[in-house]
Motif scaffolding. Sequence first.
Motif, short mmCIF file in Angstrom:
data_model
loop_
_atom_site.label_atom_id
_atom_site.label_comp_id
_atom_site.label_asym_id
_atom_site.label_seq_id
_atom_site.Cartn_x
_atom_site.Cartn_y
_atom_site.Cartn_z
N GLU A 50 0.83 -1.20 0.00
CA GLU A 50 0.00 0.00 0.00
C GLU A 50 0.87 1.25 0.00
N TYR B 59 2.28 1.80 -3.36
CA TYR B 59 1.30 2.37 -4.28
C TYR B 59 1.27 3.90 -4.14
N GLU C 216 -2.44 -5.08 -10.48
CA GLU C 216 -1.61 -4.10 -11.20
C GLU C 216 -2.20 -3.74 -12.57
N SER D 245 4.42 5.35 -5.53
CA SER D 245 4.36 5.22 -6.98
C SER D 245 3.54 6.36 -7.60
N ASP D 246 2.43 6.70 -6.96
CA ASP D 246 1.62 7.83 -7.47
C ASP D 246 2.41 9.13 -7.41
N LYS E 222 -6.40 -0.66 -1.98
CA LYS E 222 -5.18 0.00 -1.50
C LYS E 222 -4.58 0.92 -2.56
N LYS E 223 -4.79 0.57 -3.81
CA LYS E 223 -4.30 1.43 -4.90
C LYS E 223 -5.20 2.64 -5.10
N GLY F 171 -5.38 -1.90 -12.29
CA GLY F 171 -5.05 -0.54 -11.86
C GLY F 171 -4.60 0.34 -13.02
N ASN G 150 3.92 3.17 -15.65
CA ASN G 150 3.85 2.07 -14.69
C ASN G 150 4.89 0.98 -14.96
#
Lengths: 429, 429
Positions: free
Chosen positions: A357, A360, B142, A363-364, B259-260, B145, B37
Amino acid sequence: MQKVNTAPLSGFMELLPTDQMVFDQIKQVISDVHHANGFLSVDLPLIYREEILLAKAGGDTEKQIYQLQKGDNKLALRFDHTVPLAAYIAENQNDLVFPFKVSNIGKNYRGERSQRGRYREFYQCDCDVIGRGELSIAYDAEVIGVIYEIYKKLNFGEFTLRVSNRKLLNGFLTSLNLQNILAVSHVIDGAEKISEAELIRQFQLLNITKEMIAKIVQFINISGTNSEVLSKLKALEIDNADFVAGLSELETVMDLLAKKGVDNAKIDLMIVRGLDYYTGTVYETILNDYPEIGSISSGGRYDNLTDSYTNERFQGVGASIGLTRLFYVLQENGIVTTERTSPVDVLLVPFSRKQFEYCYILSDTIKNAGKTVDIFLADDKLGKKLSYANKAHVKNVIVVGENEVENGNVMVKNMDNGELSTLDEYLNN
Amino acid sequence: MQKVNTAPLSGFMELLPTDQMVFDQIKQVISDVHHANGFLSVDLPLIYREEILLAKAGGDTEKQIYQLQKGDNKLALRFDHTVPLAAYIAENQNDLVFPFKVSNIGKNYRGERSQRGRYREFYQCDCDVIGRGELSIAYDAEVIGVIYEIYKKLNFGEFTLRVSNRKLLNGFLTSLNLQNILAVSHVIDGAEKISEAELIRQFQLLNITKEMIAKIVQFINISGTNSEVLSKLKALEIDNADFVAGLSELETVMDLLAKKGVDNAKIDLMIVRGLDYYTGTVYETILNDYPEIGSISSGGRYDNLTDSYTNERFQGVGASIGLTRLFYVLQENGIVTTERTSPVDVLLVPFSRKQFEYCYILSDTIKNAGKTVDIFLADDKLGKKLSYANKAHVKNVIVVGENEVENGNVMVKNMDNGELSTLDEYLNN
């Protein structure tokens, strides 16, 4: 179980991702320069009724074409962008705005005899300007200027744009009262690859007198600065309409190229290009340090683009880069070296699923800063995760364990030099 | 002279440049999100030996394939990205780094029966993660997402990601002691398009008892929040290994999606997808306001990707957007409207050839500022030049006459509102 052979077909380029990245970057530069100069993209079908593709083609092209078995129509794969573009313009002439500046980047197909550096599936990257009726000669300089800009940006080393004009050559040969101008032009087209003795022998085979041969050889070897060459051509005082028109066009094109700041365009009277196709300006491009590679971009002016498809007359001028062959010779000659570096800026390596989490979220943040980011999501041991980072040659790695999540302090490790920085430092650099 | 028909073949999309621009922008967003990504691009051949393409395909695919007449090899055009990718991975398995995250955007070919919105030449935009041996379930979240991120960026309106799991469905159907699970799954796959009465009739045709049918209908209609659905599934207490594994995978995928920050993923047990292909996670995507359009992106988990080509085992999970059909339905439903505006930022209109040089200089300034620029180079009267600006719907026009060259003061005219600004003002805005 018997396994199917997965080797790509001979003549088909299949690249590893790191090579593909370099290939795509070159394609992107070409496309960007087209767009920057006001060319609009089209993305035309690859399959056509055979009668469209063969309306003008003959000889080799017809033999090399890929035919398709499907339904009642006889179909085939396009072998260049010009024929599909001509059909597209004929079909959409009332909806397009002329002069139509068009960028055409895509795959074409020719079943040529397979040999090193020859591809049966190949990218052509074309820019063309199409006029309804007359098209200003200024666009000839425009498309050559686009090629100049592309190769300046690509930075493969010094290059020369070799420019000539078919009207000029035709007018000159006509003024010699030669009967077989096409055959003579064909010999001139190949002159560079043979010795002068062989060149003379080939002219003799066409029953041209010694005196005439001397004149032709002298003509195609006229050299000097562009203004010197133009002066020498004027001094020939050839009273032939084609010659006069061609000379005037060539002078205009060279003048406009100079005004555009194109500093490496040279008049070169050996340049002929496709025989039954070009009607005015023709050009080729060579890398000065690698003349043996041959032309890395060529094109020119063509009339009657669409005469098989419509009664309306369209003229065009185009400049083309054969990207697949280009990429091959660039690699062969070490002009581009494929970096083994991944295009991925940052790899996040969570210790376990508990840190997904947080990864993530990181990553954003990284993506929002315009960087590319991968997260290693497999449940491997840390050693195996880091070996992925090494094998994939990612540029930076962030390992995220419980402490990092708790403190919010993550360190970015530069895999080239091992240096560590905070994420803020990395993103703001 | 008889003219050749230039209409594109039925099932082949041919766009005007302004439409093409919108199409390409969507393609670019998809590609950008893939790259952001950490997905690496490949650009594989369109032509393969038929035995590669047909190693796994059957039925409709074989009938729809485009075969090629060339040389001794029986060749065909690829009909999806999956088969070429499988062959590529088998061929290059020692040079690729796994998990291999791959972006695959290009044209595919299927000779389907022609109808509105169905294309025979179509872009597929795929992202896949391929693992050597086992691939972590986290990659299923992934790729879903990635689709979330793409459609958020594209902003076509609210959408829902409908997620299910084939192991769960298979396990459930197995627990009912049904013999013909594939046939039952096929009926479920079509359940949404028919009435409940028709659904029941189709189950009856498969000789399923009333009691069993009631159980199936109840199962595929389980609804509620994701955690409610998961609870209801657990409450079924089905003791079947597939069901248990599928339920655990689905729970993990939904957890990771949450969570993403993926806020619109919904468990939907009606989602089945390709029958002989997917083995775990499956998903579809709908636009909430246009459910009738059907799925605008789908995919899932597949095992044994490469078993026709290599003894090594590779697993994968992928997410695909059928861009050509998508673009068609977006236009049909007015979700994207093609602006008639040219992508060209500035059109320079010189009064005569005397101002070309100055326009070239201006053009370099404008390009260096990251704008796109066209110069009208035809020798027309000013009125005709300005009518080109109107017809091409360029955004801004600079007219360059003798005064402008002398003073260096050029004015940029905004063609939307007629407002004038200096070049500096325009470029710094």
